[in-house]
Design an enzyme around this catalytic site. Structure first.
Site, PDB file in Angstrom:
ATOM      1  N   HIS A  55       0.844  -1.202   0.000  1.00 34.58           N
ATOM      2  CA  HIS A  55       0.000   0.000   0.000  1.00 34.58           C
ATOM      3  C   HIS A  55       0.874   1.245   0.000  1.00 34.58           C
ATOM      4  O   HIS A  55       2.087   1.150   0.074  1.00 34.58           O
ATOM      5  CB  HIS A  55      -0.999  -0.025   1.161  1.00 34.58           C
ATOM      6  CG  HIS A  55      -0.395   0.091   2.529  1.00 34.58           C
ATOM      7  ND1 HIS A  55       0.414  -0.871   3.090  1.00 34.58           N
ATOM      8  CD2 HIS A  55      -0.495   1.072   3.465  1.00 34.58           C
ATOM      9  CE1 HIS A  55       0.768  -0.503   4.307  1.00 34.58           C
ATOM     10  NE2 HIS A  55       0.246   0.681   4.562  1.00 34.58           N
ATOM     11  N   HIS A  57       1.446   3.934   1.969  1.00 34.52           N
ATOM     12  CA  HIS A  57       2.004   4.701   3.089  1.00 34.52           C
ATOM     13  C   HIS A  57       3.528   4.825   2.998  1.00 34.52           C
ATOM     14  O   HIS A  57       4.211   3.903   2.557  1.00 34.52           O
ATOM     15  CB  HIS A  57       1.614   4.062   4.422  1.00 34.52           C
ATOM     16  CG  HIS A  57       0.192   4.359   4.806  1.00 34.52           C
ATOM     17  ND1 HIS A  57      -0.526   3.570   5.680  1.00 34.52           N
ATOM     18  CD2 HIS A  57      -0.632   5.369   4.434  1.00 34.52           C
ATOM     19  CE1 HIS A  57      -1.749   4.086   5.823  1.00 34.52           C
ATOM     20  NE2 HIS A  57      -1.835   5.172   5.082  1.00 34.52           N
ATOM     21  N   ASP A  59       5.907   4.631   5.087  1.00 34.26           N
ATOM     22  CA  ASP A  59       6.761   3.627   5.717  1.00 34.26           C
ATOM     23  C   ASP A  59       6.716   2.285   4.985  1.00 34.26           C
ATOM     24  O   ASP A  59       7.202   1.268   5.493  1.00 34.26           O
ATOM     25  CB  ASP A  59       6.408   3.462   7.212  1.00 34.26           C
ATOM     26  CG  ASP A  59       4.998   2.960   7.445  1.00 34.26           C
ATOM     27  OD1 ASP A  59       4.079   3.380   6.716  1.00 34.26           O
ATOM     28  OD2 ASP A  59       4.802   2.130   8.355  1.00 34.26           O
ATOM     29  N   HIS A  60       6.139   2.289   3.778  1.00 37.37           N
ATOM     30  CA  HIS A  60       6.121   1.092   2.941  1.00 37.37           C
ATOM     31  C   HIS A  60       6.694   1.346   1.550  1.00 37.37           C
ATOM     32  O   HIS A  60       7.129   0.412   0.884  1.00 37.37           O
ATOM     33  CB  HIS A  60       4.701   0.524   2.848  1.00 37.37           C
ATOM     34  CG  HIS A  60       4.167   0.124   4.189  1.00 37.37           C
ATOM     35  ND1 HIS A  60       4.043  -1.186   4.588  1.00 37.37           N
ATOM     36  CD2 HIS A  60       3.784   0.870   5.254  1.00 37.37           C
ATOM     37  CE1 HIS A  60       3.593  -1.229   5.835  1.00 37.37           C
ATOM     38  NE2 HIS A  60       3.433   0.013   6.259  1.00 37.37           N
ATOM     39  N   HIS A 113      -7.342  -0.747   5.769  1.00 38.12           N
ATOM     40  CA  HIS A 113      -6.296   0.158   6.276  1.00 38.12           C
ATOM     41  C   HIS A 113      -6.135   1.317   5.285  1.00 38.12           C
ATOM     42  O   HIS A 113      -6.136   2.483   5.674  1.00 38.12           O
ATOM     43  CB  HIS A 113      -5.007  -0.635   6.438  1.00 38.12           C
ATOM     44  CG  HIS A 113      -3.827   0.166   6.891  1.00 38.12           C
ATOM     45  ND1 HIS A 113      -3.736   0.711   8.147  1.00 38.12           N
ATOM     46  CD2 HIS A 113      -2.676   0.505   6.245  1.00 38.12           C
ATOM     47  CE1 HIS A 113      -2.571   1.359   8.249  1.00 38.12           C
ATOM     48  NE2 HIS A 113      -1.919   1.251   7.114  1.00 38.12           N
ATOM     49  N   ASP A 132      -0.091  -3.895   6.226  1.00 38.97           N
ATOM     50  CA  ASP A 132      -0.735  -3.434   7.459  1.00 38.97           C
ATOM     51  C   ASP A 132      -2.189  -3.893   7.544  1.00 38.97           C
ATOM     52  O   ASP A 132      -3.038  -3.199   8.110  1.00 38.97           O
ATOM     53  CB  ASP A 132      -0.686  -1.900   7.557  1.00 38.97           C
ATOM     54  CG  ASP A 132       0.721  -1.372   7.788  1.00 38.97           C
ATOM     55  OD1 ASP A 132       1.643  -2.179   8.005  1.00 38.97           O
ATOM     56  OD2 ASP A 132       0.898  -0.143   7.745  1.00 38.97           O
ATOM     57  N   HIS A 170       4.871  -4.772  10.703  1.00 38.37           N
ATOM     58  CA  HIS A 170       5.260  -4.081  11.946  1.00 38.37           C
ATOM     59  C   HIS A 170       5.399  -5.057  13.114  1.00 38.37           C
ATOM     60  O   HIS A 170       4.680  -6.060  13.188  1.00 38.37           O
ATOM     61  CB  HIS A 170       4.210  -3.029  12.335  1.00 38.37           C
ATOM     62  CG  HIS A 170       4.151  -1.859  11.416  1.00 38.37           C
ATOM     63  ND1 HIS A 170       4.975  -0.762  11.540  1.00 38.37           N
ATOM     64  CD2 HIS A 170       3.373  -1.615  10.328  1.00 38.37           C
ATOM     65  CE1 HIS A 170       4.695   0.115  10.591  1.00 38.37           C
ATOM     66  NE2 HIS A 170       3.727  -0.384   9.830  1.00 38.37           N
TER      67      HIS A 170
HETATM   68 FE    FE Z   1       2.851   0.723   8.134  1.00 39.41          FE
HETATM   69 ZN    ZN Z   2       0.209   1.614   6.581  1.00 40.32          ZN
END
Ligand code: FE
Ligand code: ZN
Length: 255
Positions: A55, A57, A59-60, A113, A132, A170
Site C-alpha cells: 500500500h 504509506h 513507511d512502505h 487500512h 498493514d 510491523h
Molecule cells: Fe505501516
Molecule cells: Zn500503513
C-alpha cells in the site's frame, strides 16, 4: 525455494527480501527506506529485480525511487492505487498472479487500512505478505476503508491454510496481545502465546512471522464469533461486521 530475510527498519517496521533460489530472482516487500535493503542485498550478492508494495504509506514505499534508480528494479503495486505508488511499473490487483521467478504469488485486494491495499500469497511456500492488514494478534487501523471492507479482507486471509506464515509489516505483537487479553482474558492459547512474546521482546527478538493457526487461536480480529469476546463487548448483535467495528473502536482507544 523461497528464502525470506527480515530487515528491521525505523521504529518497528519490517521490510522483507524474498529470494527465489531456482531462478535467483529477488524482490523486496515494502521498502520503507533504501539503505538497509541495499546493504542486505549486497551482503548476499543478490541483485534486486522487484519492489513489491502492499500500500501507499510512506513507511512502505519510502525507498521505492532510490532502489529503482540504484538497481533498475521494477516496481509492482496495486493498479487501482497507481497514482500513490511512487515509480509503479507493474500494476496488479485482486485475482492476478505475480511470478517471482518460479514462485507464484496470488494477489488479494484487502482494503480497509487503505483503499487499494493488496496482499501477496506465495501459496507453495506458505508465505503471506500482508502489509498493514493483518498483524500478529491485531489488524491495521481503518484510515480509508470501512469496517465492512476490513472484515471482508480479513476473511480472505482467515480462509488460507493454517500453516501460512504471516509476514506483516510491523512489530506490534506485544501491544496487540495486551489488548487481546482484555478481550479474552480466559483464552489459554493467548495466555501461553503472550508468555513467549514477552520472552522474545525482552531479548529484543522478532515475534514475526506467526502462523495463521496461531492467529486463529489468539487474534481477536479473526475471532469475531468467540463467545467470550462477544460477552466482553456486551453488544446485542453477533453480526461479524458490528463485532469487528466494536473491537476496532476499543483498540483505537486502548493505550
Ligand atoms: Fe505501516
Ligand atoms: Zn500503513
Amino acid at each position: 525455494m523461497l528464502d525470506i530475510v527480515q530487515i528491521p527498519v525505523l521504529n518497528d517496521n519490517y521490510v522483507y527480501l524474498a529470494h527465489e533460489t531456482e531462478s535467483s530472482k529477488t524482490a523486496v516487500v515494502d521498502p520503507a527506506v533504501a539503505g538497509p535493503v541495499l546493504d542486505a542485498l549486497e551482503e548476499r550478492g543478490w541483485p534486486l529485480d522487484y519492489v513489491l508494495n502492499t500500500h501507499h504509506h510512506g513507511d512502505h514505499v519510502g525507498g521505492n525511487l532510490e532502489l529503482q534508480k540504484k538497481t533498475g528494479c521494477q516496481i509492482v503495486g496495486c493498479g487501482s492505487d497507481n497514482r500513490r505508488i511512487p515509480g509503479i511499473q507493474i500494476q496488479i490487483d485482486e485475482g492476478d498472479r505475480f511470478m517471482l521467478g518460479k514462485a507464484e504469488a496470488r494477489i488479494f485486494a484487502v482494503s480497509g487500512h487503505t483503499l487499494g491495499h493488496i496482499a501477496y500469497w506465495f501459496h507453495r511456500h506458505d508465505a503471506l505478505f500482508c502489509g498493514d492488514t493483518l498483524f500478529s494478534m491485531g489488524c491495521g487501523r481503518l484510515f480509508e476503508g470501512s469496517p465492512t471492507q476490513m472484515t471482508e479482507s480479513l476473511d480472505k486471509i482467515r480462509q488460507l491454510p493454517g500453516s501460512t506464515r504471516i509476514y506483516c509489516a510491523h512489530e506490534y505483537t506485544q501491544a496487540n496481545g495486551n489488548f487481546a487479553l482484555t478481550m479474552e482474558p480466559g483464552n489459554r492459547d493467548l495466555l501461553e502465546r503472550m508468555k513467549e512474546v514477552r520472552r522474545l521482546r525482552q531479548q529484543d527478538l522478532s515475534t514475526v512471522p506467526s502462523t495463521l493457526t496461531e492467529e486463529w487461536a489468539t487474534n481477536p480480529f479473526l475471532r469475531l464469533d468467540s463467545p467470550e469476546l462477544i460477552r466482553t463487548l456486551a453488544i446485542d448483535s453477533a453480526d461479524p461486521v458490528e463485532v469487528f467495528a466494536e473491537i476496532r473502536r476499543r483498540k483505537d482507544h486502548f493505550s
